[in-house]
Design a protein around this motif. Structure first.
Motif: not given
Lengths: 275, 352
Positions: B262-271
């Motif tokens: 989920l942390s990585i998905q959050f990063l994906a969202m902002i990228i």
């Protein structure tokens, strides 16, 4: 009246390399003092020590009576200093306005809560900061580029914006690291005028690192010459220019071996002419 | 006042006008229209399924916005965002289950608790930069996960679930999908407003300065370490609130909701949405939330369907592919893309 800057017996070593050794210098309030010396003499290292970027190995530094030895850069700013950098360190992606507004940082108070609400004092102080910054923009004649990201500006203007950001801090002591490097004559004259006016109108003390001897001779009240991390001469511009050790440092050892009458001069060219 | 005028330049005559968030008549109209759409039209016309999807997007957007303040605006990476969301979710669950506190108190408290826990890690982690910081925040993710799995008083122990009680204020009942919708969108709107304000005032400017050139930031009197901590704090407050909202939305809280992925998905969202962009955070959150939903529910309605085992991998492949494409082709993300398209039509038929 305390000295604007009082450095005594400063030593800075990086491992086995001694960058500064036994450096002492005093700058009177309201003076424009210049720091000269060949490349690698330790001028920028000295400024870095004073502004908290380097922690000196030993010695004392005080600014307007406040001891700032071994502090950090933001504490040096709190003590009343502001500086520019040899290789322009602006916030390149931001507009000229934002760069100058950042200079006002320590004069504003809003934090996480008041800033997020942007109401009342937070809003008023932002608008006041904007007005203050616009005065600087007028002073430095950069109104036409106030919205431009500074990374896109030509070199000379970037140097000017950097001076503006330092002035926005409203320092008592302004340290300028080669503000005129790489400029043409006209730009140098403009910059010299800004420095002089800053001193006259705001009463700011200036410590200037500069290689252009014409400029140094013209605007300095006090000159300190460094070589290999040591002070080799200090005094008025004329005194330093006549100092055989300074001449030797600039023009090579042999010519000044005998005395100061060899005819060697640091300011051979007409003053202000491109060198 | 012209409703929809095209901006031809900046012609403000006061600093007040120049510092407005909605700085043109047309932007004001668009934002006002958007708010009416969001809070009046959509709840009336959308069915429960659609509102449910919007709820998920709203929650993700709150979390993504928080992470963007840290990563996009301040330039500090974090792989522990989901863990701080977990802290928020469990705080809210405990406050409402044990103390019977209403959500409107429990949710802000969840944010503050997540912020406080993040400071604990931030004091250590933010002394290092770049990759080292990434690993240090990874440590936060794992240690918080471990604590939540083993601290049975607060969490019910390993993989246990807590029930989140619904609440009602007057006619507004959080148990219904539309009730949750108003709660989530209301908080998202406040979160956006806060961020907009922050980044036109002193603190936000200082955060961006820390990202752009931290040495010079020190040189104008910004205590860089303190400001990194502040960014970490705000970012985790958003995460905690998102976590609490997620708990209320689903009705339960379990540690499985908040893995490293989920942390990585959050990063994906902002990228994907756009680093350092507030609208981008929302666009990215919507995009990433919608990929699996569209694959699962959307494509079958137009006659394309995959077997469930392929679908799982397809989500991941698409996920990776979009991140890669955005990084290579449009590093400004969806928001920059949107701006480019808008500018094209604004200037049309001229090229600039």
């Amino acid at each position: 009246m305390p000295l604007a800057l009082d450095v005594s017996d400063l030593e800075l070593r990086f491992g086995g390399l001694t960058a500064l050794s036994g450096v002492s210098l005093q700058v009177q309030q309201g003076h424009i003092a210049s720091l000269i010396g060949p490349n690698g003499a330790g001028k920028t290292s000295l400024v870095n020590c004073v502004t908290g970027y380097y922690r000196p190995t030993s010695g004392r530094i005080s600014c307007y009576g406040t001891d700032v030895t071994g502090s950090s850069p933001h504490k040096a700013v709190a003590a009343g200093m502001a500086r520019t950098y040899q290789n322009i360190e602006l916030f390149k992606g931001m507009s000229v306005l934002d760069n100058l507004l950042l200079g006002r940082h320590r004069h504003l108070r809003s934090g996480l809560i008041s800033g997020g609400l942007y109401y009342g004092r937070a809003r008023r102080e932002e608008l006041a900061a904007r007005a203050a910054v616009e005065h600087l923009i007028d002073f430095l004649e950069i109104a036409h580029v106030r919205r431009t990201p500074v990374g896109l500006l030509p070199y000379g203007l970037q140097k000017r914006v950097e001076l503006g950001r330092a002035l926005a801090v409203e320092p008592r002591l302004l340290l300028l690291d080669e503000p005129m490097a790489g400029m043409n004559l006209e730009e140098k004259q403009d910059m010299a005028r800004f420095i002089l006016e800053t001193r006259e109108e705001r009463g700011v003390t200036v410590l200037l690192i500069e290689h252009d001897m014409g400029v140094v001779m013209d605007i300095s009240d006090h000159v300190v010459a460094l070589e290999f991390g040591r002070v080799i001469g200090a005094g008025t511009a004329e005194q330093v220019a006549q100092d055989p050790r300074v001449i030797a440092a600039y023009l090579g050892g042999q010519r000044a071996e005998g005395d100061g009458e060899t005819g060697a001069s640091l300011v051979g060219a007409p003053q202000g002419a491109p060198s | 006042m012209p409703l929809l005028t095209t901006q031809t330049g900046r012609f403000r005559d006061s600093y007040v006008a120049d510092s407005r968030i909605n700085d043109t008549g047309s932007k004001k109209t668009v934002v006002l229209g958007g708010l009416i759409l969001l809070f009046l039209v959509v709840p009336m016309v959308a069915d429960d399924y659609q509102l449910g999807v919007l709820n998920l997007i709203g929650i993700a957007a709150v979390g993504a916005l928080g992470l963007n303040i840290l990563v996009g605006f301040t330039g500090q990476i974090s792989l522990g965002h989901a863990a701080f969301a977990a802290v928020g979710a469990y705080t809210a669950a405990n406050l409402s289950l044990r103390l019977g506190l209403p959500a409107l108190i429990a949710i802000p408290a969840a944010g503050l608790m997540a912020g406080a826990v993040s400071l604990l890690f931030g004091v250590a982690a933010l002394r290092v930069k770049g990759l080292y910081l990434a690993i240090a925040t990874l440590a936060a993710q794992y240690s918080i996960e471990w604590v939540l799995n083993h601290w049975s008083f607060a969490t019910g122990g390993y993989q246990a679930t807590l029930l989140m009680p619904p609440f009602a204020i007057g006619p507004w009942d959080s148990a219904t999908t539309v009730g949750k919708y108003f709660l989530i969108m209301g908080i998202l709107a406040l979160g956006v407003l806060y961020a907009e304000n922050l980044f036109r005032s002193r603190t936000g400017r200082a955060l961006v300065a820390v990202r752009d050139q931290y040495l010079a930031a020190e040189g104008v009197g910004i205590n860089v370490f303190h400001y990194k901590l502040r960014a970490f704090f705000i970012s985790s407050v958003y995460a905690g609130i998102a976590g609490a909202l997620y708990g209320y939305n689903v009705g339960i809280v379990t540690t499985e909701f908040f893995p490293l992925v989920l942390s990585i998905q959050f990063l994906a969202m902002i990228i994907i949405g756009g680093l350092g962009s507030i609208p981008g955070s929302i666009l990215g959150a919507a995009f990433v939330t919608l990929i699996p939903i569209v694959l699962r529910d959307g494509l079958p309605t137009i006659g394309i369907s995959f077997s469930s085992d392929i679908e799982v991998y397809l989500v991941q492949v698409l996920f990776g592919l979009t991140i890669l494409l955005f990084l290579v082709l449009e590093s400004g993300g969806l928001y920059r893309l949107f701006n480019n398209v808008r500018d094209y039509f604004r200037m049309w038929p001229f090229s600039y």
